[in-house]
Enzyme design. Structure first.
Site, PDB file in Angstrom:
ATOM      1  CE  LYS A 175      -3.426   1.804  -7.264  1.00 24.73           C
ATOM      2  NZ  LYS A 175      -3.297   2.480  -8.539  1.00 24.73           N
TER       3      LYS A 175
HETATM    4  C1  PLP Z   1      -2.267   3.449  -8.819  1.00 18.19           C
HETATM    5  C2  PLP Z   1      -1.961   3.739 -10.242  1.00 18.19           C
HETATM    6  C3  PLP Z   1      -0.706   4.295 -10.613  1.00 18.19           C
HETATM    7  C4  PLP Z   1       0.348   4.683  -9.602  1.00 18.19           C
HETATM    8  O1  PLP Z   1       0.957   3.587  -8.978  1.00 18.19           O
HETATM    9  P1  PLP Z   1       1.805   3.767  -7.636  1.00 18.19           P
HETATM   10  O2  PLP Z   1       2.148   2.389  -7.192  1.00 18.19           O
HETATM   11  O3  PLP Z   1       0.898   4.473  -6.657  1.00 18.19           O
HETATM   12  O4  PLP Z   1       3.005   4.588  -7.942  1.00 18.19           O
HETATM   13  C5  PLP Z   1      -0.458   4.472 -11.971  1.00 18.19           C
HETATM   14  N1  PLP Z   1      -1.388   4.185 -12.901  1.00 18.19           N
HETATM   15  C6  PLP Z   1      -2.599   3.674 -12.583  1.00 18.19           C
HETATM   16  C7  PLP Z   1      -3.581   3.395 -13.662  1.00 18.19           C
HETATM   17  C8  PLP Z   1      -2.921   3.424 -11.238  1.00 18.19           C
HETATM   18  O5  PLP Z   1      -4.131   2.926 -10.916  1.00 18.19           O
END
Ligand code: PLP
Length: 459
Positions: free
Chosen positions: A108
């Site tokens: 993120k």
């Molecule tokens: C948020 C997250 C996901 C999922 O990603 P999306 O964009 O919501 O599909 C997968 N793995 C981790 C470690 C995350 O923090």
């Protein structure tokens, strides 16, 4: 570039308004009104060069190329790897795209380190303040806090479900000692926290008084920033030939960014949607019916999601950008919890997307076998991507790039339960467990939480 809502009943906006608005007022999601052409990029363009070239058309005319360049450069200077999002071979034509070199060691950061700077830039230009409110089940909260900390024109309030996030996740949020960062442990579940945030956004008066803003994964700027690493890694691994990607998926923001990269010229032959037991998307891809079930807690909590909101952007494309048709389908889905998207439409999706789902036992088995064969320790989310990349791969001659969405030390219990090793936190977080925590506790009460946010906004 102009942006339109997928539901067709909201004003058409420029990038900067889309950035601050998040969700459109008709309940839809903003998308560019046309897809830009692929820019010319030299073979030795860095991550930052590529990011600037790919994103410049999306942010014009709100933000100039030199302003964007300054923000992108600063954002990715916070990453502890020179290549920002490096690729690492896994054997058998598989690679790992490591997206966890940012401050909070999960993917993120790639979007939010930029989005925090874009918010700051825009608010400064307007002479405005904002209050960002985020509900988190773990990773989004800390990444949003790192993006906002110390910025004078915004406050951030993060609601997390009390006792339901991991120690590492909570401490990454509650040990940040900045006057504009406010953590609240709410007596409820993540869905309760999310409902509180939605109710705040539905109250237009309140929204205006506190300058309410969102940084959640439906924000277009996040998708835009995530489409960059598909282009850079495809170039590194494929060198012009098509490649495939496997994406650990929750809200579908990351996987949709892959679709955007493909739509705008990155040679991608396959996108694998990798899920845990919350497998609404693989079930949809197999049947053409999108149907919710209750959320099932797993050892990959950042993917424990019942409704993947970003799918709406893909459906909009499937319905040939016909907002009325899409709005009908979304209303049906909301009312019934299930919707049939139609066979002809499904064929367009499955041309490029495949789905695969794995339960916790299969995830532990993948962590074990990857460790045994390569010595690489995967986090449980990444392990789902790797397992799906192996299982759903269409063509052994096409390189498969598996997205590594978190550092294993972020989920030490899950990793330890698989291989008996507790991965160590990277140096910049090594003393995390000794730092002082600071957070408030509130009951699950909309009125009290709103009063808290109002108080923060007026401080
Ligand atoms: C948020 C997250 C996901 C999922 O990603 P999306 O964009 O919501 O599909 C997968 N793995 C981790 C470690 C995350 O923090």
């Amino acid at each position: 570039m102009k942006y339109v809502s997928t539901r067709g009943e909201a004003p058409i906006l420029d990038f900067s308004d889309v950035l601050l608005a998040g969700l459109a007022i008709d309940g839809g999601l903003y998308v560019p009104d046309e897809w830009p052409a692929r820019p010319d990029l030299s073979a030795d363009a860095t991550y930052v060069d590529t990011a600037i070239a790919l994103m410049a058309p999306y942010v014009a005319p709100s933000i100039t190329v030199s302003e964007l360049a300054a923000m992108v450069t600063e954002a990715y200077a916070t990453f502890r790897h020179r290549e920002v999002c490096p690729v690492r071979p896994l054997g058998n034509g598989l690679s790992l795209l490591e997206l966890f070199w940012g401050p909070t060691i999960a993917f993120k950061d790639v979007a939010l380190q930029l989005v925090g700077r874009l918010f700051d830039h825009e608010l400064t230009k307007r002479g405005e303040r904002a209050t960002v409110v985020v509900a988190t089940s773990g990773d989004t909260g800390s990444a949003a806090i790192e993006a906002c900390r110390g910025r004078h024109n915004l406050d951030i309030v993060v609601l997390h479900p009390a006792g339901r996030v991991s120690d590492v996740q909570r401490r990454q949020m509650t040990t940040v000692d900045e006057p504009n960062v406010h953590n609240v442990a709410v007596g409820g579940t993540f869905d309760d926290c999310q409902d509180i945030v939605k109710s705040m956004f539905a109250d237009t008066g309140f929204r205006q008084i506190v300058g309410l803003s969102a940084m959640n994964s439906i924000n277009w700027a996040r998708v835009m920033a995530q489409s960059v690493y598909y282009a850079t890694s495809a170039r590194t691994v494929g060198a012009g030939a098509p490649v495939a990607f496997s994406v650990p998926t929750g809200n579908f923001g990351n996987a949709f960014a892959g679709w955007v990269a493909r739509r705008t010229g990155t040679p991608i032959s396959q996108l694998v949607v990798a899920s845990n037991s919350n497998d609404i998307l693989p079930r949809w891809l197999a049947s053409g019916v999108m149907a919710t079930r209750g959320v099932h807690p797993t050892i990959s909590p950042s993917m424990d999601i019942q409704v993947s909101s970003n799918v709406e952007r893909l459906l909009f494309e499937l319905y040939d950008r016909n907002p009325a048709q899409l709005a009908d389908r979304m209303a049906e889905f909301k009312a019934e919890g299930t919707v049939q998207t139609g066979n002809t439409h499904l064929a367009t999706v499955t041309e490029v997307f495949d789905g695969a789902a794995f339960d916790d036992e299969a995830v532990r088995a993948e962590i074990r076998s990857t460790y045994d064969t390569t010595g690489i320790i995967l986090d449980p989310h990444t392990a789902i991507g790797v397992a799906a990349g192996r299982q759903a791969r269409r063509d052994p001659d096409v390189a498969m790039i598996c997205l590594a969405t978190a550092h294993p030390a972020k989920f030490p219990d899950a990793v330890e339960s698989a291989i008996g090793i507790r991965p160590e936190l990277p140096e910049h977080l090594a003393d995390l467990l000794d730092r002082t925590e600071r957070f408030d506790t509130l009951p699950l009460d909309l009125g009290l939480i709103k009063a808290y946010v109002r108080n923060v906004a007026n401080r």
